[in-house]
Design a protein around this motif. Structure first.
Motif, PDB file in Angstrom:
ATOM      1  N   PRO A  77      -6.657   6.189   4.262  1.00 44.63           N
ATOM      2  CA  PRO A  77      -7.098   4.794   4.329  1.00 44.63           C
ATOM      3  C   PRO A  77      -6.759   3.990   3.078  1.00 44.63           C
ATOM      4  CG  PRO A  77      -8.975   6.272   4.022  1.00 44.63           C
ATOM      5  CD  PRO A  77      -7.796   7.133   4.332  1.00 44.63           C
ATOM      6  N   GLY A  78      -6.550   4.674   1.952  1.00 50.11           N
ATOM      7  CA  GLY A  78      -6.277   3.970   0.701  1.00 50.11           C
ATOM      8  C   GLY A  78      -4.952   3.246   0.656  1.00 50.11           C
ATOM      9  N   ILE A  79      -4.040   3.544   1.586  1.00 48.25           N
ATOM     10  CA  ILE A  79      -2.748   2.845   1.574  1.00 48.25           C
ATOM     11  C   ILE A  79      -2.811   1.542   2.377  1.00 48.25           C
ATOM     12  CG2 ILE A  79      -1.541   5.032   1.296  1.00 48.25           C
ATOM     13  CD1 ILE A  79      -0.584   4.797   4.195  1.00 48.25           C
ATOM     14  N   PHE A  80      -3.978   1.257   2.960  1.00 45.33           N
ATOM     15  CA  PHE A  80      -4.172   0.033   3.732  1.00 45.33           C
ATOM     16  C   PHE A  80      -5.112  -0.908   3.000  1.00 45.33           C
ATOM     17  CE2 PHE A  80      -3.067   3.298   6.772  1.00 45.33           C
ATOM     18  CZ  PHE A  80      -2.312   2.660   7.738  1.00 45.33           C
ATOM     19  N   GLN A  81      -5.000  -2.183   3.301  1.00 39.40           N
ATOM     20  CA  GLN A  81      -5.968  -3.180   2.862  1.00 39.40           C
ATOM     21  C   GLN A  81      -6.416  -3.972   4.080  1.00 39.40           C
ATOM     22  OE1 GLN A  81      -4.062  -5.508  -0.210  1.00 39.40           O
ATOM     23  NE2 GLN A  81      -4.828  -4.136  -1.804  1.00 39.40           N
ATOM     24  N   GLY A  82      -7.698  -4.305   4.115  1.00 39.75           N
ATOM     25  CA  GLY A  82      -8.199  -5.032   5.270  1.00 39.75           C
ATOM     26  C   GLY A  82      -9.515  -5.720   4.998  1.00 39.75           C
ATOM     27  N   HIS A  83     -10.104  -6.267   6.047  1.00 35.71           N
ATOM     28  CA  HIS A  83     -11.360  -6.993   5.923  1.00 35.71           C
ATOM     29  C   HIS A  83     -12.151  -6.867   7.216  1.00 35.71           C
ATOM     30  CE1 HIS A  83      -8.508  -9.853   7.781  1.00 35.71           C
ATOM     31  NE2 HIS A  83      -9.550 -10.210   8.496  1.00 35.71           N
ATOM     32  N   LEU A  84     -13.463  -7.012   7.097  1.00 36.02           N
ATOM     33  CA  LEU A  84     -14.322  -7.022   8.268  1.00 36.02           C
ATOM     34  C   LEU A  84     -14.259  -8.388   8.933  1.00 36.02           C
ATOM     35  CD1 LEU A  84     -17.421  -5.169   6.802  1.00 36.02           C
ATOM     36  CD2 LEU A  84     -15.838  -4.279   8.524  1.00 36.02           C
ATOM     37  N   ALA A  85     -14.332  -8.391  10.249  1.00 37.96           N
ATOM     38  CA  ALA A  85     -14.273  -9.646  10.992  1.00 37.96           C
ATOM     39  C   ALA A  85     -14.872  -9.430  12.375  1.00 37.96           C
ATOM     40  CB  ALA A  85     -12.833 -10.142  11.121  1.00 37.96           C
ATOM     41  N   ARG A 118      -3.520 -15.662  27.122  1.00 38.39           N
ATOM     42  CA  ARG A 118      -4.134 -14.414  27.553  1.00 38.39           C
ATOM     43  C   ARG A 118      -3.606 -13.245  26.714  1.00 38.39           C
ATOM     44  NH1 ARG A 118      -6.733 -11.492  31.478  1.00 38.39           N
ATOM     45  NH2 ARG A 118      -5.665  -9.626  32.253  1.00 38.39           N
ATOM     46  N   GLY A 119      -4.523 -12.442  26.207  1.00 39.61           N
ATOM     47  CA  GLY A 119      -4.160 -11.313  25.361  1.00 39.61           C
ATOM     48  C   GLY A 119      -4.138 -11.637  23.876  1.00 39.61           C
ATOM     49  N   MET A 120      -4.345 -12.899  23.523  1.00 39.09           N
ATOM     50  CA  MET A 120      -4.369 -13.273  22.108  1.00 39.09           C
ATOM     51  C   MET A 120      -5.634 -12.732  21.452  1.00 39.09           C
ATOM     52  SD  MET A 120      -4.092 -17.097  20.424  1.00 39.09           S
ATOM     53  CE  MET A 120      -5.666 -17.649  21.104  1.00 39.09           C
ATOM     54  N   THR A 121      -5.488 -12.212  20.249  1.00 44.23           N
ATOM     55  CA  THR A 121      -6.631 -11.726  19.484  1.00 44.23           C
ATOM     56  C   THR A 121      -6.966 -12.730  18.392  1.00 44.23           C
ATOM     57  OG1 THR A 121      -5.021 -10.365  18.285  1.00 44.23           O
ATOM     58  CG2 THR A 121      -6.405  -9.257  19.896  1.00 44.23           C
ATOM     59  N   VAL A 122      -8.259 -12.973  18.210  1.00 42.32           N
ATOM     60  CA  VAL A 122      -8.738 -13.930  17.218  1.00 42.32           C
ATOM     61  C   VAL A 122      -9.764 -13.234  16.337  1.00 42.32           C
ATOM     62  CG1 VAL A 122      -9.905 -16.127  16.836  1.00 42.32           C
ATOM     63  CG2 VAL A 122      -8.382 -15.852  18.814  1.00 42.32           C
ATOM     64  N   ALA A 123      -9.559 -13.287  15.019  1.00 41.61           N
ATOM     65  CA  ALA A 123     -10.478 -12.675  14.071  1.00 41.61           C
ATOM     66  C   ALA A 123     -11.165 -13.769  13.258  1.00 41.61           C
ATOM     67  CB  ALA A 123      -9.731 -11.726  13.137  1.00 41.61           C
ATOM     68  N   VAL A 124     -12.489 -13.760  13.266  1.00 42.54           N
ATOM     69  CA  VAL A 124     -13.284 -14.745  12.530  1.00 42.54           C
ATOM     70  C   VAL A 124     -14.019 -14.023  11.414  1.00 42.54           C
ATOM     71  CG1 VAL A 124     -15.105 -16.464  12.677  1.00 42.54           C
ATOM     72  CG2 VAL A 124     -13.553 -16.128  14.618  1.00 42.54           C
ATOM     73  N   ARG A 125     -13.792 -14.464  10.183  1.00 46.14           N
ATOM     74  CA  ARG A 125     -14.439 -13.855   9.027  1.00 46.14           C
ATOM     75  C   ARG A 125     -15.625 -14.700   8.574  1.00 46.14           C
ATOM     76  NH1 ARG A 125      -9.895 -12.309   4.620  1.00 46.14           N
ATOM     77  NH2 ARG A 125     -11.740 -11.343   3.709  1.00 46.14           N
ATOM     78  N   GLY A 126     -16.651 -14.007   8.091  1.00 42.46           N
ATOM     79  CA  GLY A 126     -17.776 -14.694   7.485  1.00 42.46           C
ATOM     80  C   GLY A 126     -18.749 -15.318   8.458  1.00 42.46           C
ATOM     81  N   ALA A 127     -18.598 -15.062   9.752  1.00 45.27           N
ATOM     82  CA  ALA A 127     -19.504 -15.659  10.736  1.00 45.27           C
ATOM     83  C   ALA A 127     -20.624 -14.713  11.132  1.00 45.27           C
ATOM     84  CB  ALA A 127     -18.709 -16.069  11.975  1.00 45.27           C
ATOM     85  N   GLY A 128     -20.658 -13.511  10.541  1.00 41.05           N
ATOM     86  CA  GLY A 128     -21.647 -12.520  10.928  1.00 41.05           C
ATOM     87  C   GLY A 128     -21.212 -11.788  12.185  1.00 41.05           C
ATOM     88  N   HIS A 129     -21.960 -10.762  12.550  1.00 37.12           N
ATOM     89  CA  HIS A 129     -21.675  -9.986  13.763  1.00 37.12           C
ATOM     90  C   HIS A 129     -20.269  -9.380  13.730  1.00 37.12           C
ATOM     91  CE1 HIS A 129     -25.330 -11.805  15.278  1.00 37.12           C
ATOM     92  NE2 HIS A 129     -24.806 -13.006  15.147  1.00 37.12           N
ATOM     93  N   ASP A 130     -19.839  -8.899  12.556  1.00 39.43           N
ATOM     94  CA  ASP A 130     -18.532  -8.259  12.474  1.00 39.43           C
ATOM     95  C   ASP A 130     -18.495  -7.040  13.394  1.00 39.43           C
ATOM     96  OD1 ASP A 130     -17.811 -10.073  10.502  1.00 39.43           O
ATOM     97  OD2 ASP A 130     -18.451  -8.771   8.871  1.00 39.43           O
ATOM     98  N   ASN A 131     -17.400  -6.886  14.111  1.00 40.68           N
ATOM     99  CA  ASN A 131     -17.276  -5.741  15.014  1.00 40.68           C
ATOM    100  C   ASN A 131     -16.073  -4.868  14.722  1.00 40.68           C
ATOM    101  OD1 ASN A 131     -15.296  -7.493  15.881  1.00 40.68           O
ATOM    102  ND2 ASN A 131     -15.826  -7.391  18.058  1.00 40.68           N
ATOM    103  N   ALA A 132     -15.297  -5.197  13.673  1.00 39.37           N
ATOM    104  CA  ALA A 132     -14.095  -4.399  13.402  1.00 39.37           C
ATOM    105  C   ALA A 132     -13.643  -4.571  11.962  1.00 39.37           C
ATOM    106  CB  ALA A 132     -12.959  -4.797  14.345  1.00 39.37           C
ATOM    107  N   LEU A 133     -13.019  -3.531  11.461  1.00 40.32           N
ATOM    108  CA  LEU A 133     -12.257  -3.605  10.217  1.00 40.32           C
ATOM    109  C   LEU A 133     -10.815  -3.873  10.606  1.00 40.32           C
ATOM    110  CD1 LEU A 133     -11.819  -3.199   7.146  1.00 40.32           C
ATOM    111  CD2 LEU A 133     -11.566  -0.745   7.620  1.00 40.32           C
ATOM    112  N   VAL A 134     -10.300  -5.014  10.197  1.00 34.55           N
ATOM    113  CA  VAL A 134      -8.923  -5.401  10.523  1.00 34.55           C
ATOM    114  C   VAL A 134      -8.038  -5.073   9.328  1.00 34.55           C
ATOM    115  CG1 VAL A 134      -7.369  -7.272  11.184  1.00 34.55           C
ATOM    116  CG2 VAL A 134      -9.726  -7.237  12.042  1.00 34.55           C
ATOM    117  N   LEU A 135      -7.083  -4.172   9.507  1.00 34.67           N
ATOM    118  CA  LEU A 135      -6.177  -3.790   8.430  1.00 34.67           C
ATOM    119  C   LEU A 135      -5.025  -4.783   8.392  1.00 34.67           C
ATOM    120  CD1 LEU A 135      -6.139   0.077   8.938  1.00 34.67           C
ATOM    121  CD2 LEU A 135      -7.636  -1.308   7.480  1.00 34.67           C
TER     122      LEU A 135
END
Length: 298
Positions: free
Chosen positions: A240-248, A260-277
């Motif tokens: 995991p150390g070779i990656f950088q990411g954030h919760l969103a 359709r199929g587009m992914t949207v990541a929102v940071r800082g809104a709470g309710h994070d459900n994933a670590l996005v690398l």
């Protein structure tokens, strides 16, 4: 401690590379189930090859199964208990493998569409408690998609499945297209792996031959670089150390004609459900993968 992992792979050379790499670190991970999803003929070939590989490493007891070839809903939006034309056995085997692991013990590394995993979570919601996490390759956040201008191939193949996984409450790590698009098998890297093919009777040579064939299969056999995104979930687990990411908080668009199929990541809104690398060291990733594959020649 050895971590049980479930590999949900693509039935191609990249999927075999991921499996061979996973078999080189038995003190860290041990496959407890291998799944392949895709065109039936290719899946059958991949399953046979995977069983040979596992047998060569003393893991003939590890099940190898076909994943779900359909999607969670029909084109008209009507939901299914099972994807059309599928008996659900791939998801059933996945549920069985997860339940056999200690609670919060297993990790699923998914390199293709999320249909089989989503179906397992729908059919048996309790299996989420047995998972340490899910790592999947998919999504496009800050780069053009490879299925549509806004959607990445794995998510676009079954947006409802992706949404189901994202809502499951299991720790998620997403390796999106922008993180993986520069990780490729090019001529220099393949030359470093040439020793794998020195003994044609070995399983390492067989995987190397598949990689060579995949590269030579494009552009009149000119050696087109092929992507290694299918390997990144395993790399994210092992290094995991070779990656950088954030919760969103990540959502999937399921309605729009063009989105359709587009992914949207929102940071800082709470309710994070994933670590996005969002990035990785390509040189480090290529070096780790090279070294794992070369271990197979010893």
């Amino acid at each position: 401690m050895t971590r049980p992992i479930i590999l949900d792979l693509t039935p191609d050379a990249q999927g075999m590379v991921a499996l061979l790499a996973a078999l080189q670190v038995p003190d860290h991970v041990r496959p407890v189930l291998v799944l392949f999803s895709g065109q039936a003929a290719r899946v059958d070939v991949a399953m046979a090859h995977a069983r040979d590989l596992l047998r060569a490493y003393g893991l003939a007891d590890v099940p190898v199964q076909a994943g779900c070839p359909g999607t969670l809903v029909q084109a008209d939006g009507v939901g299914h208990d099972l994807p059309p034309g599928n008996d659900g056995l791939g998801a059933a085997h996945l549920v069985q493998a997860i339940r056999a692991c200690p609670q919060h013990g297993a990790t699923v590394c998914c390199a293709g569409p999320l249909t089989t995993l989503a179906l397992a979570l729908v059919q048996a919601p309790d299996v989420g408690a047995h998972l340490d996490g899910i790592i999947f390759s998919g999504g496009a956040f800050h780069t053009r998609g490879n299925a549509t201008p806004v959607a990445e191939r794995n998510i676009a193949a079954d947006p409802e499945a992706a949404a189901t996984v994202l809502a499951a409450g299991v720790p998620l790590t997403i390796v999106p297209l922008g993180c993986t698009e520069r990780l490729k098998a090019d001529a220099v890297w393949m030359e470093q792996l040439a020793v794998m093919g020195a003994s044609p009777a070995t399983m390492a040579a067989r995987v190397h031959a598949e990689l060579v064939a995949a590269r030579n299969g494009g552009a009149r056999g000119s050696g087109v670089d092929i992507g290694l995104a299918a390997v990144t979930p395993l790399l994210a687990l092992l290094s995991p150390g070779i990656f950088q990411g954030h919760l969103a908080h990540v959502n999937v668009e399921r309605q729009g004609t063009y989105t359709r199929g587009m992914t949207v990541a929102v940071r800082g809104a709470g309710h994070d459900n994933a670590l996005v690398l969002e990035s990785l060291s390509v040189d480090a990733a290529r070096g780790i993968l090279r070294d794992l594959l070369l271990l197979a020649t010893r």
